[in-house]
Each structure stands twice: as structure tokens, then as C-alpha cells.
Design an enzyme around this catalytic site. Sequence first.
Site, PDB file in Angstrom:
ATOM      1  N   ARG A 238      16.551  14.165 -38.858  1.00 38.65           N
ATOM      2  CA  ARG A 238      16.189  15.050 -39.963  1.00 38.65           C
ATOM      3  C   ARG A 238      17.179  14.817 -41.103  1.00 38.65           C
ATOM      4  O   ARG A 238      18.386  14.707 -40.884  1.00 38.65           O
ATOM      5  CB  ARG A 238      16.224  16.525 -39.533  1.00 38.65           C
ATOM      6  N   GLU A 267       9.964  14.351 -49.442  1.00 38.59           N
ATOM      7  CA  GLU A 267       9.027  13.347 -48.954  1.00 38.59           C
ATOM      8  C   GLU A 267       7.628  13.651 -49.472  1.00 38.59           C
ATOM      9  O   GLU A 267       7.180  14.792 -49.373  1.00 38.59           O
ATOM     10  CB  GLU A 267       9.022  13.320 -47.424  1.00 38.59           C
ATOM     11  N   HIS A 286       9.800   7.448 -43.529  1.00 40.08           N
ATOM     12  CA  HIS A 286       9.560   8.341 -42.387  1.00 40.08           C
ATOM     13  C   HIS A 286       8.502   7.763 -41.439  1.00 40.08           C
ATOM     14  O   HIS A 286       7.460   8.359 -41.185  1.00 40.08           O
ATOM     15  CB  HIS A 286       9.132   9.733 -42.853  1.00 40.08           C
TER      16      HIS A 286
END
Length: 319
Positions: A238, A267, A286
Site C-alpha cells: 500500500r 491512482e 498497480h
Amino acid sequence: MQLRCAVLDDFQNVATEIADWSPVADDVEVVSFGTHFADEDALAVALADFDIVVTLRERVPFPASLLARLPRLKLLIASGMRNSVIDYAAAEEHGVTVCGTPSSSTPPVELTWALLLGLARGVVTENDALRAGGPWQTTVGADLHGRTLGLLGLGKIGSRVAQVGLAFGMHVSAWSQNLTKERAEEAGAELAASKEELLASSDFVSVHLALSDRTRGLIGSAELALLKPTAYLVNTSRAAIVDQDALLAALHDGRIAGAGIDVFDIEPLPADHPMRSAPRLLATPHLGYVSRANYETYYGAAVENIRAYLAGAPVRLLS
């Protein structure tokens, strides 16, 4: 009347193809969105006419304010069985059932090693030079064998990362606030006396902790200063666990050899985000959970969740 289901963040446009949605086709119209809705107002408008929403990971928050603006929403499905950005109390208040899906820890393990190996052997730098007709060999690779891999977190993902490190002949050290010597040894790792000792002694540091009040900002300027100038940091966990401004400063100043990052404070990243142009950085958008098998699991389970909800017996409830 047919229900409507929105699938969010379907960037690859595969959600309706990678799983069989035919079991709910008579009852549900499925619409996938390939672009990200960056704010609550845009989401509220886009989702106003949907009864069901499928959301990936924790990229899209569902706070009480948004749920109040979606009176038609009755079923919210999140990939995985944990989601920190859904207000469960508000969902219950507004009559929204929240369900999760199974998720594999294998893809993030594999991506962790893709980033670590890419950093260690200068893969992107050498590939770019070769394809552009540039110089032949510009980097000197960092060895893995005999070096120390420091793991912050030794859960399902961290312990499997440890196994790969051992296969490379690395010494594996691990630390987390609740990790015991016995648990570390079961995974083939040595328990570091402290976070500070792990950082100072490791050649590669990889983050595998859940985000919580205890881990938010766990790696800041002081912690990065403990790393060797030849050390690499990898974070596929994270973004908020590592202070982004402190990491950017360390990369620009050359205080660490490099970083492999798959998670970010925003994001998708804005085009002008400083992480896009940081030196010594190998970054991916990601991708930790993004694999065919995981997508088949997510969307296949989403179909199962919808069928169960329509039958009046919801499964994989989250709260």
C-alpha cells in the site's frame, strides 16, 4: 425490469469476456467502464442508474456521502475479502448489500520479484538502450546470491516472497510488530531485532504489510536514511506505508540505489505526477493483483454473488 450492473475500472476491457456472465444475462445488463472516475461527483452521475456495482480493490472509495447519492444501488461487490474504503455502516443504512470475492496472493508475489529483478539487473535501462541503438552494456548488476532480503511483513505474501529469496541463495530477514521468532523461522527467515536493524542490514527491502494506523507512514525520511546507498526498496503493498515525498527525495538525491513501486497515493497517476519522472525508479501501474487467473476469479465470483443475491441468499458478505 432488468437490473443494471456497472463494472468499474475495466482498463483492459476484459471484464465481460474473462468470465461467463450468461447465468445472470436474463436479469442483469452489464456495463463496463474503461476509464476511471476521479471524483465523487463524476461517480454519482455515472452510477445513478445502476442497481449493482463491481469495484476492483480499493481504488474507488464508497463513503457515506456517495452512497447517499445512489438510491438505486442495492448490491456492491468488491474484489477480495477486505476493503477499507467502503463505509459499511452507511451501506447498511442505505440498504446496500456488500460482498467480496476470493483473491490469490500469487500474482503480487510474482510482481514483487519482477520489480526486484528488474531493478537488480537494470532490465529496463538495458532494454531501452538496446532497442534505441544505444550503448552496449551500461549497468553492473546487483547480485542476489549471498545478499540480504529484508521483509517488512511475513504473512501470506511475505512468506512466499521469502521462499523465492531463499531459492536465490539470499539470507532472509523479517520484521513486523507482531512477528515472532518461531513464525519467522517457519518461513526460513531470521527475525530482525527491530525495524531499524532490518533496514540498515538489508540489500533489498520489500514491503508486505496491511495498511493500518500502525503502518501508515512506517517508512519515512528517518527510515530511508538507514538504508545502504546500494540498497533497493520494493513496495507492492500500500502506498501510504512509505512516505512518498521522502522516497522521492531519496531517489533524487541518490541516497538509495533504486525503488520498485506498484502502489501510489493517487491512482491512476496524473500525467504530471512526480513519480512518473523520478530517477532510479521502476514503476508499474498497480499490477500486483492483475493476472488472468485473478481476473477470472474476481469476475466469476462477482457473477456468483449476483446470482446468490437475486436468489435472496447473498454470499461472501463484507462488513
